[in-house]
Scaffold this motif. Structure first.
Motif, short mmCIF file in Angstrom:
data_model
loop_
_atom_site.label_atom_id
_atom_site.label_comp_id
_atom_site.label_asym_id
_atom_site.label_seq_id
_atom_site.Cartn_x
_atom_site.Cartn_y
_atom_site.Cartn_z
N TYR A 76 0.94 -1.59 0.39
CA TYR A 76 0.14 0.30 0.23
C TYR A 76 0.41 1.55 -0.13
O TYR A 76 0.56 2.10 -1.33
CB TYR A 76 -1.10 -0.05 1.45
CG TYR A 76 -1.86 1.28 0.81
CD1 TYR A 76 -3.42 0.66 -0.14
CD2 TYR A 76 -1.92 2.06 2.31
CE1 TYR A 76 -4.12 1.69 0.23
CE2 TYR A 76 -2.44 3.47 2.01
CZ TYR A 76 -4.11 2.70 1.20
OH TYR A 76 -5.01 3.99 0.90
N ILE A 77 1.82 1.33 0.81
CA ILE A 77 2.25 2.52 0.83
C ILE A 77 3.34 2.42 -0.55
O ILE A 77 3.76 4.06 -0.70
CB ILE A 77 3.62 1.93 2.01
CG1 ILE A 77 3.34 2.75 3.20
CG2 ILE A 77 5.25 3.55 2.21
CD1 ILE A 77 4.13 1.98 4.39
N ARG A 78 4.06 1.38 -1.44
CA ARG A 78 4.82 1.64 -1.47
C ARG A 78 4.14 1.83 -3.15
O ARG A 78 4.54 2.90 -3.99
CB ARG A 78 5.42 0.30 -2.53
CG ARG A 78 5.96 -0.10 -4.15
CD ARG A 78 6.59 -1.53 -3.98
NE ARG A 78 5.75 -1.87 -4.04
CZ ARG A 78 5.37 -3.16 -3.91
NH1 ARG A 78 6.05 -3.39 -3.11
NH2 ARG A 78 4.56 -3.61 -4.49
N GLU A 79 2.84 1.03 -2.95
CA GLU A 79 1.45 2.46 -4.22
C GLU A 79 1.05 3.54 -4.23
O GLU A 79 1.47 4.33 -5.16
CB GLU A 79 0.20 1.00 -4.89
CG GLU A 79 0.75 -0.50 -5.10
CD GLU A 79 -0.79 -0.75 -4.61
OE1 GLU A 79 -1.89 -0.70 -4.43
OE2 GLU A 79 -0.36 -2.48 -5.10
N ILE A 80 0.78 4.03 -3.21
CA ILE A 80 0.70 5.47 -3.24
C ILE A 80 1.68 6.22 -3.32
O ILE A 80 2.18 7.16 -4.30
CB ILE A 80 0.30 6.00 -1.32
CG1 ILE A 80 -0.99 5.00 -0.75
CG2 ILE A 80 0.04 7.36 -1.23
CD1 ILE A 80 -2.21 5.57 -1.93
N GLN A 81 3.07 5.69 -2.89
CA GLN A 81 4.15 6.62 -3.57
C GLN A 81 4.37 6.39 -5.07
O GLN A 81 5.03 7.73 -5.36
CB GLN A 81 5.55 6.01 -2.83
CG GLN A 81 5.38 6.45 -1.10
CD GLN A 81 6.82 5.36 -0.76
OE1 GLN A 81 7.25 4.84 -0.56
NE2 GLN A 81 7.06 5.85 0.72
N ASP A 82 4.20 5.29 -5.78
CA ASP A 82 4.90 5.11 -7.09
C ASP A 82 3.43 5.65 -7.82
O ASP A 82 3.74 6.28 -9.00
CB ASP A 82 4.84 4.00 -7.15
CG ASP A 82 6.11 3.57 -7.05
OD1 ASP A 82 6.49 4.11 -5.68
OD2 ASP A 82 6.44 1.98 -6.91
N PHE A 83 2.45 5.65 -7.43
CA PHE A 83 1.87 5.97 -8.17
C PHE A 83 0.46 6.63 -7.40
O PHE A 83 -0.28 8.10 -8.75
CB PHE A 83 0.30 4.69 -8.83
CG PHE A 83 0.93 3.62 -9.39
CD1 PHE A 83 1.51 3.52 -10.41
CD2 PHE A 83 1.33 2.60 -7.97
CE1 PHE A 83 2.06 2.55 -10.90
CE2 PHE A 83 2.04 1.47 -8.82
CZ PHE A 83 2.30 1.82 -9.99
N GLY A 84 0.47 7.83 -6.08
CA GLY A 84 -0.20 8.67 -5.78
C GLY A 84 -1.61 7.81 -5.47
O GLY A 84 -1.85 6.66 -5.80
#
Length: 89
Positions: free
Chosen positions: A47-55
Motif C-alpha cells: 500500500y505504501i509503495r503504491e501510494i508513493q509510486d502512483f499517488g
C-alpha cells in the motif's frame, strides 16, 4: 489525507459523518479482504509503495476497492468479491 474511512487488518473505522454511506463500508470491506490475502506486512508494504509510486487515486489497491464499490453501487452482475480480490491482487 482526508478520507471517510480507514482499515487496519480486519477492522475498519469511518468518520461519524460518513457512517451512513454504504458505498464506503463496501470499499473498506474490500480492504479487509486485501489485508487478509496479503497479510499485514505485505499489505502495508504494498500500500505504501503504491501510494508513493502512483499517488492515492491511481494506487492499484485503491483502484480495485473503488472499482468494486462502483460495481456494488451500480447493482452490477453478481460476483464473488472475495474471489475477485484474490484473483486480481
Amino acid at each position: 489525507m482526508d478520507v471517510g474511512g480507514i482499515t487496519y487488518t480486519d477492522t475498519y473505522y469511518v468518520k461519524k459523518e460518513a457512517a451512513k454511506e454504504l458505498r464506503l463500508h463496501f470499499h473498506e470491506l474490500v480492504h479487509v479482504l486485501q489485508w487478509r490475502e496479503l497479510a499485514p506486512q505485505g499489505f502495508i508494504e504494498r500500500y505504501i509503495r503504491e501510494i508513493q509510486d502512483f499517488g492515492y487515486d491511481n494506487a492499484p489497491l485503491e483502484k480495485m476497492a473503488y472499482a468494486l464499490d462502483r460495481h456494488y453501487q451500480s447493482k452490477g452482475r453478481h460476483l464473488s468479491v472475495e474471489q475477485f480480490v484474490r484473483k486480481n491482487l
